[in-house]
Design an enzyme around this catalytic site. Structure first.
Site, short mmCIF file in Angstrom:
data_model
loop_
_atom_site.label_atom_id
_atom_site.label_comp_id
_atom_site.label_asym_id
_atom_site.label_seq_id
_atom_site.Cartn_x
_atom_site.Cartn_y
_atom_site.Cartn_z
N CYS A 46 5.94 -15.51 -4.41
CA CYS A 46 5.21 -15.84 -3.19
C CYS A 46 3.70 -15.70 -3.40
O CYS A 46 2.92 -16.13 -2.56
CB CYS A 46 5.67 -14.97 -2.02
N CYS A 90 9.08 -8.11 0.67
CA CYS A 90 7.73 -7.66 1.05
C CYS A 90 7.71 -6.13 1.11
O CYS A 90 6.72 -5.51 0.72
CB CYS A 90 7.33 -8.24 2.39
FE1 FES Z 1 5.99 -12.28 -0.39
FE2 FES Z 1 5.83 -11.31 2.01
S1 FES Z 1 6.32 -13.34 1.49
S2 FES Z 1 5.25 -10.34 0.20
#
Ligand code: FES
Length: 145
Positions: free
Chosen positions: A33, A103
């Site tokens: 991400c 996360c």
């Molecule tokens: Fe990767 Fe939240 S989407 S840390």
């Protein structure tokens, strides 16, 4: 989708910033991400975490989990801080949606990385602490996005 606590910590993050000459600094990221989290710990001679700050370049859940993680480790001993797992952070936030679990892992790893840095700087070994990963996405191959 998000609990009130997540929204609160996202909108009003606690302990955001950095500590100059911190006892330990840990930076971790997730290559998938692209989010990055950095934790700063100020640890006194008795091994108590006197202060903690974070900087997160990432999604709202990453901001909320870092904020909650700092609250959970502040004033604690190193051993107690090690027990602040991503599960504990999620519970304290009244949960996270499944796609956002990684996360919270970033928060756990950032704390571990900062403790690791502290141990290395001081030439000590912290029982139960393993060398943290700098990229947590290595261990979540199965997760879907
Ligand atoms: Fe990767 Fe939240 S989407 S840390």
């Amino acid at each position: 989708m998000y609990s009130e606590k997540v929204m609160d910590h996202f909108k009003n993050p606690r302990n955001m910033g950095e500590i100059e000459n911190a006892s330990g600094v840990g930076t971790v990221g997730n290559a998938k991400c692209g989010d990055i989290m950095r934790m700063f710990l100020d640890i006194d001679d008795n091994g108590i975490i006197q202060d903690v700050k974070f900087k997160t370049f990432g999604c709202g859940a990453a901001v909320a989990t870092s904020s909650m993680a700092t609250e959970l480790v502040k004033g604690k001993t190193i051993q107690e801080a090690l027990e602040v797992t991503n599960k504990a952070v999620m519970e304290a936030l009244d949960g996270l949606p499944p796609v956002k679990v990684h996360c919270s892992l970033l928060a756990e790893e950032a704390i571990h990385a900062a403790l690791w840095d502290y141990a290395e700087k001081n030439g000590i070994k912290i029982d139960g602490l393993e060398k943290p990963k700098s990229d947590i996405s290595e261990e979540e191959e199965d997760e879907e996005y």
